[in-house]
Write a protein that holds these residues in place. Structure first.
Motif, PDB file in Angstrom:
ATOM      1  N   ASN A 344      -9.522 -32.271 -41.850  1.00 41.66           N
ATOM      2  CA  ASN A 344     -10.767 -31.515 -41.921  1.00 41.66           C
ATOM      3  C   ASN A 344     -10.559 -30.037 -41.593  1.00 41.66           C
ATOM      4  OD1 ASN A 344     -13.592 -31.847 -42.504  1.00 41.66           O
ATOM      5  ND2 ASN A 344     -14.034 -31.391 -40.357  1.00 41.66           N
ATOM      6  N   ILE A 378     -16.999 -37.244 -40.229  1.00 40.68           N
ATOM      7  CA  ILE A 378     -16.182 -36.552 -41.234  1.00 40.68           C
ATOM      8  C   ILE A 378     -16.102 -37.450 -42.461  1.00 40.68           C
ATOM      9  CG2 ILE A 378     -13.925 -35.552 -41.766  1.00 40.68           C
ATOM     10  CD1 ILE A 378     -13.539 -35.141 -38.753  1.00 40.68           C
ATOM     11  N   ILE A 380     -14.670 -38.170 -45.693  1.00 40.34           N
ATOM     12  CA  ILE A 380     -13.550 -37.890 -46.588  1.00 40.34           C
ATOM     13  C   ILE A 380     -13.541 -38.948 -47.684  1.00 40.34           C
ATOM     14  CG2 ILE A 380     -11.044 -37.645 -46.777  1.00 40.34           C
ATOM     15  CD1 ILE A 380     -11.039 -36.975 -43.760  1.00 40.34           C
TER      16      ILE A 380
END
Length: 463
Positions: A344, A378, A380
């Motif tokens: 990230n 996060i 992804i």
């Protein structure tokens, strides 16, 4: 000992393929090799791709290895290379066509940190050839000279893990552990027959607890982290001096230890550095700047999340576990979000194994990291996470031009998974290396079996 019919066919198929593949040492009639230098291999690859046939796999979900995703896509490869990737790829006449409905295709997994062949199975003292612990500076040794090609770990990594290439390193007892070697995961009787053609050399370095514990325990230097750094700097100073002498006088006697280090300074050899703590990684990057070399990747790197911005700015990759933590003090600040945090921050992120069992489940290791990142907020995408297993390790090994993604012209190192590759229920169904079908779950004759495993329980039906 008597083998059943299936095992006998497997042996015949493998021996025939090995003869056709010609993955052997060159004959004495070959042209004499040029004098060895840091940039020229004294033990060159004799790798030759196994024969394959033009193949189209269609109706699959594709992760292209560079972050792309294609639904209902097709992958065509022929003559060992990727030919086409997309939704409207036509099969040439005579091609093998595989309907992959409900399945996934990815580039083969590349493990940047393995000890297969150097620490083969079974793990007995006679097989412990991965660490030369006779001194803290052992840059003259090469991991490839300990590789046992019949290690059953190679076929297990291919069959269970979809691993088509791997990087074998010396152990981490030394500040300078020696050269690493990149291999194609194919059956061969010789190490040279597995060596990835044209892959750069690497140098294994280590910082932290291992060198100071091993040598400090013998009442010799290094016995502290400050001594680790002092010896590293002094060794690079010696390498600089040797390099200058060779440049001035080509007849300077060869020093194999310093020759490897001079190759790093020349940019021909890539540094792969075992390092856990963030502070030590920062120091090593400073040392690299002082002596004019670059670290390709920090391995294990459990505290990379603390300095992800520095790693990004210096262009250094982190090869990490998903969740190994707390097994020694320098691993105590390891967190399960390390991999997604580093990603990230925009730094190069790699999932590695360092383990003969972990290499069989690197897709699951990446899945764990992916899930831990999502729990931390996060998000992804799956196809982006696959870069941790393919193009990123390829870049850190200097082989991304040849492999690591499903780009036309690259090696056809391809895996067909029987489901989503981030599921614990998914296994490789077929694995191709250079477009040659090396494993087919539906064909017992397409399972590579090492000499060691033949006749073992479940691998030959001993009678």
């Amino acid at each position: 000992m008597k083998l059943n019919g299936g095992a006998a066919l497997a042996v015949i198929a493998l021996l025939s393929a090995c003869t056709a593949n010609n993955n052997e040492v060159k004959s004495a009639s070959s042209e004499p090799a040029a004098p060895a230098t840091a940039a020229r291999d004294a033990f060159p690859s004799t790798y030759r791709p196994y024969p394959g046939v033009p193949t189209l796999v269609n109706n699959v979900t594709i992760f292209d290895g560079e972050g792309g995703r294609i639904e209902r896509g097709s992958v065509l490869f022929a003559d060992g290379k990727i030919v086409g990737v997309g939704q409207n790829v036509a099969a040439p006449a005579g091609a093998t066509v595989i309907d992959g409905t409900g399945k996934w295709v990815t580039p083969g997994i590349i493990d940047i940190h393995s000890h297969l062949g150097g620490y083969p199975s079974p793990s007995v003292e006679a097989h412990q050839d991965g660490n030369e612990v006779t001194g803290p500076v052992r840059s003259e040794v090469w991991a490839e000279h300990s590789v046992w090609p019949q290690d059953p770990g190679f076929s297990r990594a291919l069959v269970n893990g979809g691993v088509t290439a791997l990087h074998v390193l010396p152990g981490s007892a030394n500040l300078f552990g020696g050269r690493g070697v990149t291999l194609k995961n194919v059956y061969a009787r010789t190490m040279q027959g597995m060596k990835f053609p044209g892959a750069p050399y690497t140098l294994k370095m280590a910082c932290g607890e291992n060198p100071k514990r091993v040598y400090g325990g013998r009442n010799q230097m290094p016995a502290s982290r400050m001594a680790n750094v002092a010896m590293v700097r002094q060794t690079w100073a010696r390498a600089q001096d040797y390099r200058r002498k060779v440049e001035k006088d080509a007849s300077t006697p060869r020093d194999l230890q310093l020759e490897t280090l001079a190759g790093v300074l020349d940019g021909d050899i890539l540094v792969q550095n075992h390092c856990y703590r963030a502070d030590e990684m920062a120091i090593i990057m400073d040392v690299a700047k002082e002596f004019g070399y670059k670290v390709a990747a920090f391995h294990h790197a459990v505290e990379s999340y603390k300095i992800a911005d520095l790693l990004r700015e210096n262009g250094v990759c982190s090869a990490m576990w998903a969740d190994w933590w707390g097994f020694k003090m320098e691993a105590y600040d390891g967190i399960q979000e390390n991999i997604p945090f580093v990603h990230n921050a925009g730094a190069c992120t790699i999932v590695h194994s360092d383990d003969e069992n972990g290499i069989q489940r690197l897709n699951q290791e990446a899945a764990k990291a992916l899930a831990n990142g999502r729990r931390a907020g996060i998000q992804i995408p799956d196809e982006i996470a696959w870069t941790w297993l393919s193009i990123n390790p390829a870049k850190a090994l200097g082989i991304d031009v040849q492999t690591g993604s499903l780009r036309p012209g690259k090696m056809a190192d391809v895996v067909l998974w029987n489901g989503n590759p981030f599921s614990v229920y998914t296994r490789p169904e077929r694995v191709w290396v250079d477009g040659a079908l090396m494993y087919d779950a539906n064909d017992p004759r397409r399972r590579p079996v090492s000499d060691f495993e033949l006749g073992q329980p479940g691998e030959g039906d001993v009678k």
